[in-house]
Design a protein around this motif. Structure first.
Motif, mmCIF file in Angstrom:
data_model
loop_
_atom_site.group_PDB
_atom_site.id
_atom_site.type_symbol
_atom_site.label_atom_id
_atom_site.label_comp_id
_atom_site.label_asym_id
_atom_site.label_seq_id
_atom_site.Cartn_x
_atom_site.Cartn_y
_atom_site.Cartn_z
ATOM 1 N N ASP A 1 -10.095 19.159 17.316
ATOM 2 C CA ASP A 1 -11.447 18.622 17.230
ATOM 3 C C ASP A 1 -11.949 18.272 15.935
ATOM 4 O O ASP A 1 -13.059 17.355 16.254
ATOM 5 C CB ASP A 1 -11.721 20.936 16.312
ATOM 6 C CG ASP A 1 -11.614 21.583 17.550
ATOM 7 O OD1 ASP A 1 -11.792 20.800 19.609
ATOM 8 O OD2 ASP A 1 -11.784 22.439 17.189
ATOM 9 N N ASP A 2 -10.551 17.795 15.477
ATOM 10 C CA ASP A 2 -11.200 16.638 14.236
ATOM 11 C C ASP A 2 -11.422 15.855 14.178
ATOM 12 O O ASP A 2 -12.075 14.537 14.039
ATOM 13 C CB ASP A 2 -9.742 16.640 12.899
ATOM 14 C CG ASP A 2 -10.245 18.358 11.797
ATOM 15 O OD1 ASP A 2 -11.260 18.738 11.973
ATOM 16 O OD2 ASP A 2 -9.121 18.724 12.116
ATOM 17 N N VAL A 3 -10.036 14.681 14.761
ATOM 18 C CA VAL A 3 -9.969 13.399 15.738
ATOM 19 C C VAL A 3 -11.125 13.850 16.585
ATOM 20 O O VAL A 3 -11.854 11.803 16.783
ATOM 21 C CB VAL A 3 -8.958 13.707 16.618
ATOM 22 C CG1 VAL A 3 -8.937 12.217 17.502
ATOM 23 C CG2 VAL A 3 -7.664 13.540 15.992
ATOM 24 N N VAL A 4 -11.966 14.306 17.278
ATOM 25 C CA VAL A 4 -13.266 14.373 18.260
ATOM 26 C C VAL A 4 -14.299 13.741 17.572
ATOM 27 O O VAL A 4 -14.738 13.086 17.834
ATOM 28 C CB VAL A 4 -13.219 15.309 19.151
ATOM 29 C CG1 VAL A 4 -14.810 15.308 19.079
ATOM 30 C CG2 VAL A 4 -12.006 15.604 20.307
ATOM 31 N N HIS B 1 -18.487 9.944 15.393
ATOM 32 C CA HIS B 1 -18.615 9.304 14.424
ATOM 33 C C HIS B 1 -17.825 8.063 13.960
ATOM 34 O O HIS B 1 -19.055 7.616 13.358
ATOM 35 C CB HIS B 1 -18.826 10.414 13.216
ATOM 36 C CG HIS B 1 -19.702 11.383 13.630
ATOM 37 N ND1 HIS B 1 -20.868 11.328 13.828
ATOM 38 C CD2 HIS B 1 -19.584 12.481 13.375
ATOM 39 C CE1 HIS B 1 -21.822 12.967 13.740
ATOM 40 N NE2 HIS B 1 -20.014 13.260 13.784
ATOM 41 N N ASN B 2 -17.476 7.288 14.286
ATOM 42 C CA ASN B 2 -17.066 5.912 14.873
ATOM 43 C C ASN B 2 -16.388 6.018 13.634
ATOM 44 O O ASN B 2 -16.465 5.126 12.952
ATOM 45 C CB ASN B 2 -17.881 5.048 14.590
ATOM 46 C CG ASN B 2 -18.219 3.860 15.517
ATOM 47 O OD1 ASN B 2 -16.632 3.448 15.987
ATOM 48 N ND2 ASN B 2 -19.003 2.562 14.948
ATOM 49 N N ARG C 1 -19.882 8.465 7.190
ATOM 50 C CA ARG C 1 -19.922 7.863 7.290
ATOM 51 C C ARG C 1 -21.467 7.603 7.971
ATOM 52 O O ARG C 1 -21.872 6.770 8.158
ATOM 53 C CB ARG C 1 -18.766 7.710 9.522
ATOM 54 C CG ARG C 1 -18.735 6.504 10.498
ATOM 55 C CD ARG C 1 -18.746 5.005 9.809
ATOM 56 N NE ARG C 1 -18.217 4.632 10.830
ATOM 57 C CZ ARG C 1 -17.869 3.508 10.723
ATOM 58 N NH1 ARG C 1 -18.136 2.771 9.804
ATOM 59 N NH2 ARG C 1 -18.299 2.361 11.384
ATOM 60 N N ILE C 2 -21.726 9.039 8.621
ATOM 61 C CA ILE C 2 -23.134 9.446 8.854
ATOM 62 C C ILE C 2 -24.138 8.741 8.082
ATOM 63 O O ILE C 2 -25.216 8.304 8.397
ATOM 64 C CB ILE C 2 -22.948 10.581 9.206
ATOM 65 C CG1 ILE C 2 -22.663 11.229 10.048
ATOM 66 C CG2 ILE C 2 -24.264 10.703 8.940
ATOM 67 C CD1 ILE C 2 -22.115 12.858 10.153
#
Length: 141
Positions: A15-18, A23-24, A50-51
């Motif tokens: 889930d963390d990787v997804v 969010h690029n 990143r956001i």
């Protein structure tokens, strides 16, 4: 995933990787943040940075200006309120090198936001104008 391990992030799952992918948050971004001096950052913080457009260049320039080891929440707050290295240089040139990050944030925030917590008031908006019932002595800027 290797970039996350190299950065020191452990205990992440699929889930963390997804979420990082959504969010690029790329391996390059993670590596550049590490080069900029960030340490001990988890996946949620990487996504938050990143956001809110916290770039490696932003972190590096702040470090060069003497603001090192800033926590992620401060980096995000500075980015949200557009306290950029350019703004910091301009304020230092005008007011001196002694300015703290809190002082720089205060210079950037609009007066009504500074007064929001101190004054118990309602803010009404109508197109481009604000009407509010702040007593004159409530907020001194």
């Amino acid at each position: 995933m290797q970039a996350l391990r190299d950065f020191g992030v452990t205990g992440f799952d699929v889930d963390d990787v997804v979420e990082l992918g959504i969010h690029n948050v790329t391996a390059r971004y993670i590596a550049e943040m590490k080069e900029a001096g960030l340490k001990d950052v988890d996946t949620e913080e990487l996504v938050e940075m990143r956001i809110h457009n916290v770039t490696p260049k932003f972190v590096r320039e702040l470090r060069e200006m003497g603001f090192s080891n800033l926590p992620v929440d401060e980096l995000v707050e500075l980015s949200i309120h557009h306290v950029t290295p350019r703004f910091i240089r301009a304020m230092r040139q005008r007011y001196g090198e002694h300015l703290t990050l809190n002082q720089l944030l205060d210079m950037r925030l609009p007066v009504w936001k500074k007064c929001w917590a101190a004054a118990n008031f309602r803010l009404f908006t109508n197109r481009y104008r604000f009407w509010h019932n702040i007593p004159a002595k409530t907020c001194i800027v």
